[in-house]
Design a protein around this motif. Structure first.
Motif, PDB file in Angstrom:
ATOM      1  N   UNK A 107       0.465   5.792  -4.089  1.00 34.20           N
ATOM      2  CA  UNK A 107       0.818   7.057  -3.434  1.00 34.20           C
ATOM      3  C   UNK A 107       1.982   6.919  -2.454  1.00 34.20           C
ATOM      4  N   UNK A 108       2.323   5.701  -2.076  1.00 35.61           N
ATOM      5  CA  UNK A 108       3.408   5.491  -1.122  1.00 35.61           C
ATOM      6  C   UNK A 108       4.697   6.134  -1.635  1.00 35.61           C
ATOM      7  N   UNK A 109       5.437   6.851  -0.787  1.00 34.69           N
ATOM      8  CA  UNK A 109       6.717   7.415  -1.224  1.00 34.69           C
ATOM      9  C   UNK A 109       7.756   6.358  -1.557  1.00 34.69           C
ATOM     10  N   UNK A 110       7.478   5.116  -1.221  1.00 36.55           N
ATOM     11  CA  UNK A 110       8.433   4.045  -1.472  1.00 36.55           C
ATOM     12  C   UNK A 110       8.171   3.334  -2.795  1.00 36.55           C
ATOM     13  N   UNK A 111       7.133   3.737  -3.508  1.00 46.53           N
ATOM     14  CA  UNK A 111       6.860   3.228  -4.850  1.00 46.53           C
ATOM     15  C   UNK A 111       7.289   4.295  -5.847  1.00 46.53           C
ATOM     16  N   UNK A 112       8.152   3.891  -6.801  1.00 46.47           N
ATOM     17  CA  UNK A 112       8.697   4.853  -7.756  1.00 46.47           C
ATOM     18  C   UNK A 112       7.925   4.893  -9.071  1.00 46.47           C
ATOM     19  N   UNK A 113       7.320   3.770  -9.467  1.00 55.59           N
ATOM     20  CA  UNK A 113       6.661   3.682 -10.765  1.00 55.59           C
ATOM     21  C   UNK A 113       5.723   2.487 -10.756  1.00 55.59           C
ATOM     22  N   UNK A 114       4.932   2.354 -11.823  1.00 53.69           N
ATOM     23  CA  UNK A 114       3.920   1.299 -11.899  1.00 53.69           C
ATOM     24  C   UNK A 114       3.941   0.667 -13.284  1.00 53.69           C
ATOM     25  N   UNK A 115       3.802  -0.661 -13.319  1.00 52.79           N
ATOM     26  CA  UNK A 115       3.585  -1.387 -14.563  1.00 52.79           C
ATOM     27  C   UNK A 115       2.285  -2.159 -14.434  1.00 52.79           C
ATOM     28  N   UNK A 116       1.400  -2.001 -15.401  1.00 51.34           N
ATOM     29  CA  UNK A 116       0.117  -2.706 -15.368  1.00 51.34           C
ATOM     30  C   UNK A 116      -0.138  -3.387 -16.694  1.00 51.34           C
ATOM     31  N   UNK A 117      -0.570  -4.632 -16.622  1.00 53.31           N
ATOM     32  CA  UNK A 117      -1.156  -5.328 -17.758  1.00 53.31           C
ATOM     33  C   UNK A 117      -2.576  -5.690 -17.355  1.00 53.31           C
ATOM     34  N   UNK A 118      -3.548  -5.259 -18.155  1.00 56.08           N
ATOM     35  CA  UNK A 118      -4.932  -5.511 -17.780  1.00 56.08           C
ATOM     36  C   UNK A 118      -5.905  -4.798 -18.700  1.00 56.08           C
TER      37      UNK A 118
END
Length: 474
Positions: A203-214
């Protein structure tokens, strides 16, 4: 070892012995949010660097990885049980991946002109998105991170890593490599963060996107959190890869490929072959050949170069696999090899082969994340394809056949998977897109497709301005 969300430290447990190792303090959510803010500020400068400057850093990282390969292989052995031979190979793969994107990122992200008649000059450009949060697993503790990080950084993005809690030393070593390679402070940051705090970090405004392996469960959780704040995510999740053994396949050759596919990382891999669907006419020959091939993966000391099979990553994981094997046998599967827990400390489990595997058995319906091969009978080619596609997963798949044209047709048109290999086991490679469909996730890593996942694909149109008297402003 599961994420220790309630603990103040991440403590390493050696899977081979059960002995406690080093412990590392966890980061608080407040520390994580501040790290994301610093990464955001650092990325604003990093994005303006040239491809040549970025390539110098990522190329240096490759050199350092190779120079430290023995140390890092030993670290993986201590933390998650990987054999030292596999560990060295993993580090070399990471270095080659860095080399590839250092050399090819500029070409992958070059402006692309578009011919739009009468519109002026039109082109597509690729701008970095910002800071990408990477949530990564333990099974390939260097490769999974470098697979994401090299292209993301070459594209001008920053990154924050939340790694699995049982590989903290590996997580911190990756940050150190990049720092030593010359990556500016803050552009890449490792966080030893409890899983319960990931949603807040997204939710941080400083995170633009997410990559997950799991796992599928982890993917659903991250996708929901990212979707709630309209942020892109790329997911590489579980797999129950099916390999079709057709009636024209040489049983011995097919079994060697199948065993190699099944035993990737001791069977603890999303893209390991797990279901071997064999036509009835060659079933007996294939069973005998697969048992013989799987016997070649004998349990041994993971620190010894000759060892083919080390411990699993934890006793809990080993026990889960054994429960799936026993439940499958109770429901009609036949045990051909292995299937017994060794009487010794540590997370050991032998190479195991089950046959007569059918719907309703865990070996058929679930992903078994360990050294267990499941042989499933099919009446004919169409039945084999049906069984292969009758799964919630769709990561990799294989076709083993003496007829290359037949295999290519099935791989290309019939199998519901992100990757289909003919007469070879599925693997990731920086030159080829990697990813799945269905519950195996979405988005791609590697190659040009992967590096473009975390960029803004921007259309630019340039046309001279015409003033009121009809002349053009050049």
């Amino acid at each position: 070892m599961a994420d220790q969300d309630s603990a103040a430290v991440a403590e390493v447990i050696n899977p081979a012995t059960g002995a406690k190792g080093k412990h590392y303090p966890l980061n608080s959510l407040d520390e994580a949010l501040k790290a994301a803010e610093r990464a955001h500020a650092a990325q604003r400068d990093w994005r303006r660097t040239s491809f040549a400057d970025r390539a110098a850093v990522i190329g240096k990282a490759a050199e350092l990885l190779r120079a430290r390969a023995d140390d890092y292989a030993g670290l993986m052995t201590e933390e998650m049980g990987k054999t030292v031979t596999d560990g060295r190979a993993e580090i070399e793969k990471c270095a080659a991946h860095c080399d590839w994107f250092a050399e090819h990122a500029e070409r992958y992200l070059a402006d692309q002109p578009i011919d739009v008649d009468g519109a002026g000059d039109v082109f597509v450009t690729f701008n970095p998105l910002g800071v990408v949060l990477a949530v990564m697993p333990w099974n390939f503790p260097f490769w999974q991170v470098i697979r994401f990080a090299a292209p993301a950084l070459m594209a001008g993005n920053g990154a924050v890593l939340k790694h699995a809690s049982n590989v903290p030393g590996c997580a911190l070593a990756i940050e150190q490599v990049l720092r030593d390679a010359g990556l500016p402070d803050g552009v890449f940051r490792t966080l030893l963060l409890p899983s319960k705090d990931v949603a807040k970090l997204i939710e941080s405004p400083h995170i633009a996107a997410v990559s997950l392996t799991g796992s599928v469960a982890a993917g659903k959780s991250v996708a929901a959190a990212a979707g709630g704040v309209l942020k892109k995510c790329v997911l590489e999740l579980g797999g129950s890869d099916a390999y079709l053994i057709l009636d024209d396949a040489d049983a011995g050759a097919a079994a060697k490929i199948s065993a190699r596919a099944r035993m990737v990382n001791g069977g603890q891999s999303c893209i390991a072959g797990k279901r071997f669907i064999v036509l009835d006419s060659v079933k007996q020959q294939f069973e005998e050949a697969l048992v013989d091939a799987m016997r070649g993966f004998a349990i041994g000391d993971p620190t010894e170069a000759a060892t083919k099979l080390g411990p699993m990553q934890s006793v809990a994981a080993r026990d889960e696999v054994h429960e799936q094997v026993e439940a499958s046998i109770a429901k009609g599967a036949k045990l051909l090899l292995g299937g017994e827990v060794p009487d010794k400390a540590g997370a050991w489990y032998p190479a195991t082969v089950l046959t007569d595997v059918d719907a309703g058995q865990p070996a058929h319906d679930e992903e078994i994340f360990g050294p267990v091969a499941a042989i499933i009978s099919a009446k004919d080619e169409a039945d084999a394809i049906r069984i292969a596609n009758d799964s919630e997963f769709g990561l990799g798949s294989g076709v083993l056949t003496g007829d290359i044209d037949r295999g290519c047709l099935i791989a290309r048109d019939e199998l519901d998977a992100g990757m289909s290999f003919v007469n070879e086991n599925v693997r990731s490679d920086p030159r080829m897109p990697f990813g799945g469909v269905k519950h195996s996730g979405y988005g791609r890593e590697c190659a040009d497709y992967g590096i473009r996942e975390f960029v803004n694909v921007k259309t630019v149109l340039v046309k001279p301005l015409q003033v009121s008297d009809g002349s053009r402003v050049e």
